[in-house]
Design a protein around this motif. Structure first.
Motif, PDB file in Angstrom:
ATOM      1  N   LEU A 116      48.465  32.096  50.126  1.00 55.91           N
ATOM      2  CA  LEU A 116      49.150  31.091  49.315  1.00 55.91           C
ATOM      3  C   LEU A 116      48.235  30.560  48.219  1.00 55.91           C
ATOM      4  O   LEU A 116      48.621  30.467  47.049  1.00 55.91           O
ATOM      5  CB  LEU A 116      49.630  29.940  50.195  1.00 55.91           C
ATOM      6  N   LEU A 117      47.009  30.196  48.601  1.00 56.83           N
ATOM      7  CA  LEU A 117      46.056  29.692  47.620  1.00 56.83           C
ATOM      8  C   LEU A 117      45.747  30.743  46.562  1.00 56.83           C
ATOM      9  O   LEU A 117      45.723  30.449  45.359  1.00 56.83           O
ATOM     10  CB  LEU A 117      44.770  29.261  48.325  1.00 56.83           C
ATOM     11  N   ARG A 118      45.491  31.963  47.016  1.00 55.46           N
ATOM     12  CA  ARG A 118      45.175  33.036  46.069  1.00 55.46           C
ATOM     13  C   ARG A 118      46.322  33.267  45.088  1.00 55.46           C
ATOM     14  O   ARG A 118      46.104  33.382  43.866  1.00 55.46           O
ATOM     15  CB  ARG A 118      44.892  34.320  46.840  1.00 55.46           C
ATOM     16  N   ASP A 119      47.549  33.295  45.605  1.00 57.58           N
ATOM     17  CA  ASP A 119      48.691  33.552  44.737  1.00 57.58           C
ATOM     18  C   ASP A 119      48.939  32.388  43.785  1.00 57.58           C
ATOM     19  O   ASP A 119      49.247  32.597  42.604  1.00 57.58           O
ATOM     20  CB  ASP A 119      49.946  33.821  45.581  1.00 57.58           C
ATOM     21  N   HIS A 120      48.815  31.141  44.284  1.00 51.04           N
ATOM     22  CA  HIS A 120      48.964  29.980  43.406  1.00 51.04           C
ATOM     23  C   HIS A 120      47.918  30.008  42.298  1.00 51.04           C
ATOM     24  O   HIS A 120      48.221  29.774  41.122  1.00 51.04           O
ATOM     25  CB  HIS A 120      48.799  28.683  44.200  1.00 51.04           C
ATOM     26  N   LEU A 121      46.664  30.280  42.677  1.00 49.61           N
ATOM     27  CA  LEU A 121      45.590  30.281  41.687  1.00 49.61           C
ATOM     28  C   LEU A 121      45.731  31.436  40.697  1.00 49.61           C
ATOM     29  O   LEU A 121      45.455  31.279  39.506  1.00 49.61           O
ATOM     30  CB  LEU A 121      44.233  30.361  42.392  1.00 49.61           C
ATOM     31  N   THR A 122      46.152  32.590  41.176  1.00 52.87           N
ATOM     32  CA  THR A 122      46.363  33.717  40.267  1.00 52.87           C
ATOM     33  C   THR A 122      47.409  33.365  39.220  1.00 52.87           C
ATOM     34  O   THR A 122      47.240  33.647  38.024  1.00 52.87           O
ATOM     35  CB  THR A 122      46.797  34.976  41.053  1.00 52.87           C
ATOM     36  N   GLN A 128      37.453  34.864  43.324  1.00 49.39           N
ATOM     37  CA  GLN A 128      36.077  34.392  43.178  1.00 49.39           C
ATOM     38  C   GLN A 128      35.979  32.888  43.394  1.00 49.39           C
ATOM     39  O   GLN A 128      35.005  32.407  43.988  1.00 49.39           O
ATOM     40  CB  GLN A 128      35.536  34.763  41.792  1.00 49.39           C
ATOM     41  N   LEU A 129      36.970  32.135  42.930  1.00 48.85           N
ATOM     42  CA  LEU A 129      36.944  30.685  43.119  1.00 48.85           C
ATOM     43  C   LEU A 129      37.049  30.328  44.598  1.00 48.85           C
ATOM     44  O   LEU A 129      36.326  29.448  45.093  1.00 48.85           O
ATOM     45  CB  LEU A 129      38.074  30.023  42.337  1.00 48.85           C
ATOM     46  N   LEU A 130      37.926  31.009  45.324  1.00 52.46           N
ATOM     47  CA  LEU A 130      38.049  30.743  46.759  1.00 52.46           C
ATOM     48  C   LEU A 130      36.767  31.115  47.497  1.00 52.46           C
ATOM     49  O   LEU A 130      36.329  30.399  48.401  1.00 52.46           O
ATOM     50  CB  LEU A 130      39.240  31.513  47.329  1.00 52.46           C
ATOM     51  N   ALA A 131      36.147  32.230  47.113  1.00 49.92           N
ATOM     52  CA  ALA A 131      34.884  32.629  47.741  1.00 49.92           C
ATOM     53  C   ALA A 131      33.787  31.619  47.428  1.00 49.92           C
ATOM     54  O   ALA A 131      32.970  31.276  48.297  1.00 49.92           O
ATOM     55  CB  ALA A 131      34.484  34.019  47.264  1.00 49.92           C
ATOM     56  N   PRO A 158      37.394  38.286  29.866  1.00 48.25           N
ATOM     57  CA  PRO A 158      36.728  39.344  30.635  1.00 48.25           C
ATOM     58  C   PRO A 158      37.030  39.289  32.139  1.00 48.25           C
ATOM     59  O   PRO A 158      36.714  40.224  32.863  1.00 48.25           O
ATOM     60  CB  PRO A 158      35.245  39.087  30.369  1.00 48.25           C
ATOM     61  N   VAL A 159      37.634  38.200  32.585  1.00 46.60           N
ATOM     62  CA  VAL A 159      37.959  38.047  34.004  1.00 46.60           C
ATOM     63  C   VAL A 159      39.468  38.041  34.170  1.00 46.60           C
ATOM     64  O   VAL A 159      40.178  37.303  33.490  1.00 46.60           O
ATOM     65  CB  VAL A 159      37.369  36.738  34.574  1.00 46.60           C
ATOM     66  N   SER A 160      39.988  38.864  35.084  1.00 41.53           N
ATOM     67  CA  SER A 160      41.421  38.883  35.327  1.00 41.53           C
ATOM     68  C   SER A 160      41.820  37.664  36.150  1.00 41.53           C
ATOM     69  O   SER A 160      40.990  37.105  36.881  1.00 41.53           O
ATOM     70  CB  SER A 160      41.814  40.153  36.088  1.00 41.53           C
ATOM     71  N   PRO A 161      43.067  37.210  36.052  1.00 43.69           N
ATOM     72  CA  PRO A 161      43.516  36.055  36.842  1.00 43.69           C
ATOM     73  C   PRO A 161      43.311  36.255  38.340  1.00 43.69           C
ATOM     74  O   PRO A 161      42.880  35.343  39.042  1.00 43.69           O
ATOM     75  CB  PRO A 161      44.997  35.950  36.491  1.00 43.69           C
ATOM     76  N   GLY A 162      43.613  37.457  38.847  1.00 43.39           N
ATOM     77  CA  GLY A 162      43.444  37.708  40.271  1.00 43.39           C
ATOM     78  C   GLY A 162      41.992  37.642  40.701  1.00 43.39           C
ATOM     79  O   GLY A 162      41.661  37.067  41.751  1.00 43.39           O
ATOM     80  N   THR A 163      41.116  38.196  39.899  1.00 39.14           N
ATOM     81  CA  THR A 163      39.686  38.150  40.206  1.00 39.14           C
ATOM     82  C   THR A 163      39.171  36.720  40.164  1.00 39.14           C
ATOM     83  O   THR A 163      38.390  36.297  41.022  1.00 39.14           O
ATOM     84  CB  THR A 163      38.897  39.018  39.212  1.00 39.14           C
TER      85      THR A 163
END
Length: 202
Positions: A134-140, A161-164, A152-157
């Motif tokens: 849920l967090l990953r999808d919301h943040l993406t 990376q933010l969650l990590a 240079p950074v994709s939304p998914g990446t």
């Protein structure tokens, strides 16, 4: 468990007892982890009999689910809101990071449980998997709005990376709270991405 819930004046006797049990479970899970604690341990810590706890919670797993559900209630505006705006999502995330620095018991519990729950048979495995997705999808989705074309950074990446980063910061903060500023480090990452201004005090 002052960082989880407080008793309201309208709580019934049964509700107050349930709260005592959840408070006890939270403290023991935070201290020793889920696997090392028994339902009898929780009963003793709550000042109740084993049978008294069983009347409200049929298993240790049931107490864990209630503890985790309370965390979702704390973070409901982030995890359960189906459509926060991108800017609101980032603001909420930074607020949660800052609040975590005032709730070491909650952070400790999550660090222990998230490590344990990598076992697919752990009762928290589904919870953490769902919450992460849920967090990953919301943040993406948020980064898809906030990151400019050509970044240079994709939304998914960026989301992963933010969650990590936040997971790592929480562990470091538990080891040495004085050495880690989770809010500042999170904002630094967002500034590198260009989604908050250099002078933004979100």
């Amino acid at each position: 468990m002052t960082d989880q819930a407080t008793e309201g004046p309208r709580m019934t006797k049964g509700e107050r007892t349930r709260q005592r049990i959840i408070d006890a479970a939270f403290e023991l899970f935070s201290r020793s982890g889920y696997r090392a604690v028994s339902l009898r341990d929780i009963a003793a810590h709550a000042g109740l009999t084993h049978a008294g706890v069983l009347h409200h919670f049929p298993s240790k797993e049931a107490t864990l689910i209630d503890v985790l559900t309370r965390r979702d209630q704390v973070d409901a505006h982030l995890v359960l809101d189906p459509g926060p705006s991108a800017a609101e999502l980032i603001d909420n995330l930074v607020d949660i990071v800052e609040r975590n620095t005032r709730t070491p018991g909650l952070v400790s519990l999550y660090a222990k449980l998230s490590a344990e729950s990598t076992d697919p048979d752990h009762p928290a495995n589904y919870y953490f998997t769902r919450r992460y997705r849920l967090l990953r999808d919301h943040l993406t989705s948020a980064f898809s709005v906030l990151l400019e074309d050509g970044s240079p950074v994709s939304p998914g990446t960026a989301a992963v990376q933010l969650l990590a980063l936040q997971d790592g910061l929480q562990v470091q903060w538990l080891l040495d709270p004085e050495a880690v500023d989770m809010r500042s480090a999170t904002l630094d990452y967002l500034r590198l991405l260009g989604v908050v201004e250099e002078t933004d005090d979100t």
